[in-house]
Design a protein around this motif. Structure first.
Motif, PDB file in Angstrom:
ATOM      1  N   UNK A   1      10.718 -37.344   8.452  1.00  0.00           N
ATOM      2  CA  UNK A   1       9.754 -37.744   9.476  1.00  0.00           C
ATOM      3  C   UNK A   1       9.432 -36.571  10.402  1.00  0.00           C
ATOM      4  N   UNK A   2      10.447 -35.812  10.785  1.00  0.00           N
ATOM      5  CA  UNK A   2      10.211 -34.626  11.615  1.00  0.00           C
ATOM      6  C   UNK A   2       9.378 -33.593  10.865  1.00  0.00           C
ATOM      7  N   UNK A   3       9.612 -33.452   9.578  1.00  0.00           N
ATOM      8  CA  UNK A   3       8.816 -32.530   8.757  1.00  0.00           C
ATOM      9  C   UNK A   3       7.346 -32.969   8.751  1.00  0.00           C
ATOM     10  N   UNK A   4       7.112 -34.267   8.559  1.00  0.00           N
ATOM     11  CA  UNK A   4       5.742 -34.794   8.569  1.00  0.00           C
ATOM     12  C   UNK A   4       5.081 -34.582   9.929  1.00  0.00           C
ATOM     13  N   UNK A   5       5.835 -34.829  11.002  1.00  0.00           N
ATOM     14  CA  UNK A   5       5.302 -34.597  12.353  1.00  0.00           C
ATOM     15  C   UNK A   5       4.902 -33.138  12.547  1.00  0.00           C
ATOM     16  N   UNK A   6       5.763 -32.233  12.126  1.00  0.00           N
ATOM     17  CA  UNK A   6       5.485 -30.805  12.297  1.00  0.00           C
ATOM     18  C   UNK A   6       4.345 -30.341  11.397  1.00  0.00           C
ATOM     19  N   UNK A   7       4.304 -30.819  10.165  1.00  0.00           N
ATOM     20  CA  UNK A   7       3.193 -30.475   9.268  1.00  0.00           C
ATOM     21  C   UNK A   7       1.865 -30.934   9.855  1.00  0.00           C
TER      22      UNK A   7
ATOM     23  N   UNK B   1       1.835 -29.013  14.009  1.00  0.00           N
ATOM     24  CA  UNK B   1       2.014 -27.559  14.181  1.00  0.00           C
ATOM     25  C   UNK B   1       2.290 -26.892  12.827  1.00  0.00           C
ATOM     26  N   UNK B   2       1.367 -27.022  11.885  1.00  0.00           N
ATOM     27  CA  UNK B   2       1.600 -26.496  10.533  1.00  0.00           C
ATOM     28  C   UNK B   2       1.808 -24.983  10.488  1.00  0.00           C
ATOM     29  N   UNK B   3       1.267 -24.269  11.461  1.00  0.00           N
ATOM     30  CA  UNK B   3       1.407 -22.816  11.479  1.00  0.00           C
ATOM     31  C   UNK B   3       2.831 -22.367  11.803  1.00  0.00           C
TER      32      UNK B   3
ATOM     33  N   UNK C   1       5.678 -23.864  10.455  1.00  0.00           N
ATOM     34  CA  UNK C   1       6.625 -24.443   9.497  1.00  0.00           C
ATOM     35  C   UNK C   1       7.654 -23.439   8.995  1.00  0.00           C
ATOM     36  N   UNK C   2       7.393 -22.152   9.126  1.00  0.00           N
ATOM     37  CA  UNK C   2       8.376 -21.154   8.704  1.00  0.00           C
ATOM     38  C   UNK C   2       9.642 -21.231   9.560  1.00  0.00           C
ATOM     39  N   UNK C   3       9.552 -21.852  10.752  1.00  0.00           N
ATOM     40  CA  UNK C   3      10.705 -21.994  11.649  1.00  0.00           C
ATOM     41  C   UNK C   3      11.289 -23.406  11.635  1.00  0.00           C
ATOM     42  N   UNK C   4      10.739 -24.293  10.807  1.00  0.00           N
ATOM     43  CA  UNK C   4      11.134 -25.699  10.831  1.00  0.00           C
ATOM     44  C   UNK C   4      12.636 -25.886  10.667  1.00  0.00           C
ATOM     45  N   UNK C   5      13.229 -25.311   9.639  1.00  0.00           N
ATOM     46  CA  UNK C   5      14.666 -25.522   9.386  1.00  0.00           C
ATOM     47  C   UNK C   5      15.523 -25.058  10.559  1.00  0.00           C
ATOM     48  N   UNK C   6      15.177 -23.917  11.120  1.00  0.00           N
ATOM     49  CA  UNK C   6      15.929 -23.378  12.264  1.00  0.00           C
ATOM     50  C   UNK C   6      15.825 -24.297  13.484  1.00  0.00           C
ATOM     51  N   UNK C   7      14.631 -24.747  13.794  1.00  0.00           N
ATOM     52  CA  UNK C   7      14.418 -25.584  14.973  1.00  0.00           C
ATOM     53  C   UNK C   7      15.042 -26.962  14.772  1.00  0.00           C
ATOM     54  N   UNK C   8      14.881 -27.546  13.595  1.00  0.00           N
ATOM     55  CA  UNK C   8      15.461 -28.866  13.337  1.00  0.00           C
ATOM     56  C   UNK C   8      16.976 -28.813  13.428  1.00  0.00           C
ATOM     57  N   UNK C   9      17.570 -27.780  12.889  1.00  0.00           N
ATOM     58  CA  UNK C   9      19.029 -27.638  12.959  1.00  0.00           C
ATOM     59  C   UNK C   9      19.492 -27.642  14.420  1.00  0.00           C
ATOM     60  N   UNK C  10      18.746 -26.965  15.289  1.00  0.00           N
ATOM     61  CA  UNK C  10      19.121 -26.866  16.696  1.00  0.00           C
ATOM     62  C   UNK C  10      18.878 -28.170  17.466  1.00  0.00           C
ATOM     63  N   UNK C  11      17.804 -28.890  17.158  1.00  0.00           N
ATOM     64  CA  UNK C  11      17.408 -30.054  17.942  1.00  0.00           C
ATOM     65  C   UNK C  11      17.797 -31.398  17.336  1.00  0.00           C
ATOM     66  N   UNK C  12      18.162 -31.432  16.080  1.00  0.00           N
ATOM     67  CA  UNK C  12      18.413 -32.699  15.394  1.00  0.00           C
ATOM     68  C   UNK C  12      19.399 -33.614  16.134  1.00  0.00           C
ATOM     69  N   UNK C  13      20.517 -33.094  16.628  1.00  0.00           N
ATOM     70  CA  UNK C  13      21.465 -33.984  17.316  1.00  0.00           C
ATOM     71  C   UNK C  13      20.923 -34.584  18.614  1.00  0.00           C
ATOM     72  N   UNK C  14      19.933 -33.912  19.221  1.00  0.00           N
ATOM     73  CA  UNK C  14      19.393 -34.377  20.514  1.00  0.00           C
ATOM     74  C   UNK C  14      18.030 -35.040  20.385  1.00  0.00           C
ATOM     75  N   UNK C  15      17.625 -35.356  19.153  1.00  0.00           N
ATOM     76  CA  UNK C  15      16.307 -35.938  18.903  1.00  0.00           C
ATOM     77  C   UNK C  15      16.454 -37.274  18.191  1.00  0.00           C
ATOM     78  N   UNK C  16      15.767 -38.274  18.712  1.00  0.00           N
ATOM     79  CA  UNK C  16      15.705 -39.570  18.034  1.00  0.00           C
ATOM     80  C   UNK C  16      14.347 -39.681  17.355  1.00  0.00           C
ATOM     81  N   UNK C  17      14.309 -40.330  16.212  1.00  0.00           N
ATOM     82  CA  UNK C  17      13.055 -40.598  15.513  1.00  0.00           C
ATOM     83  C   UNK C  17      12.986 -42.096  15.251  1.00  0.00           C
ATOM     84  N   UNK C  18      11.894 -42.687  15.699  1.00  0.00           N
ATOM     85  CA  UNK C  18      11.665 -44.127  15.531  1.00  0.00           C
ATOM     86  C   UNK C  18      10.584 -44.351  14.485  1.00  0.00           C
ATOM     87  N   UNK C  19      10.719 -45.454  13.770  1.00  0.00           N
ATOM     88  CA  UNK C  19       9.704 -45.874  12.807  1.00  0.00           C
ATOM     89  C   UNK C  19       9.160 -47.215  13.272  1.00  0.00           C
TER      90      UNK C  19
END
Length: 156
Positions: free
Chosen positions: A111-117, A120-122, A124-142
């Motif tokens: 879901x975070x990948x879809x949001x970023x795509x 902020x598609x430009x 995406x080269x930093x997606x893995x790095x940013x998600x790793x840092x923020x994942x524990x402090x981010x909630x995603x709702x469906x």
């Protein structure tokens, strides 16, 4: 949900998806834990008949969603006044749905990948790095979309 009063302005599923997929933000409305209306603008992404958004893992919105998961969503694709016509040109979608619990693991990252795509598609080269840092402090709702109505005024 009622149908659009002016039938010539009502639009179908393809239009509804296009507005949801192109708007910069949506407004999520819910009932607060105090019983009062509560609305907040959010950055959405649609996947099928579900809307995902991210937020902090706690706060007024999270408390409200846990207390009453029924929500309304407003998406505006475009809006501008039409000079000398006393009207506006717009495209919009009103939807109702049910917010499930926070998604976890693979669905959360996807879901975070879809949001970023989408937003902020430009970057995406930093997606893995940013998600790793923020994942524990981010909630995603469906939110599962139960009903949706699309409407447009060409401003003629």
């Amino acid at each position: 949900m009622r149908h659009v009063r002016l039938k010539e302005r009502e639009r179908g599923t393809e239009f509804i998806h296009q507005v949801m997929d192109s708007c910069v933000y949506m407004v999520l409305s819910m009932t607060g834990v105090d019983g009062l209306p509560y609305s907040v603008p959010l950055t959405p992404v649609r996947s099928g008949e579900d809307i995902y958004f991210h937020c902090a893992p706690e706060g007024e919105k999270v408390d409200a969603l846990r207390a009453n998961p029924r929500v309304a969503m407003c998406f505006v694709g475009e809006a501008e006044t039409v000079p000398r016509k006393f009207t506006a040109r717009y495209s919009s979608v009103l939807a109702r749905g049910t917010a499930g619990e926070v998604v976890e693991q693979d669905e959360k990252v996807e879901a975070l990948r879809l949001l970023c795509l989408r937003h902020c598609p430009e970057d995406m080269d930093r997606f893995d790095e940013v998600v790793r840092a923020w994942l524990p402090r981010t909630a995603v709702w469906k939110v599962h979309i139960d009903t949706a109505v699309g409407k447009a005024n060409p401003g003629d």
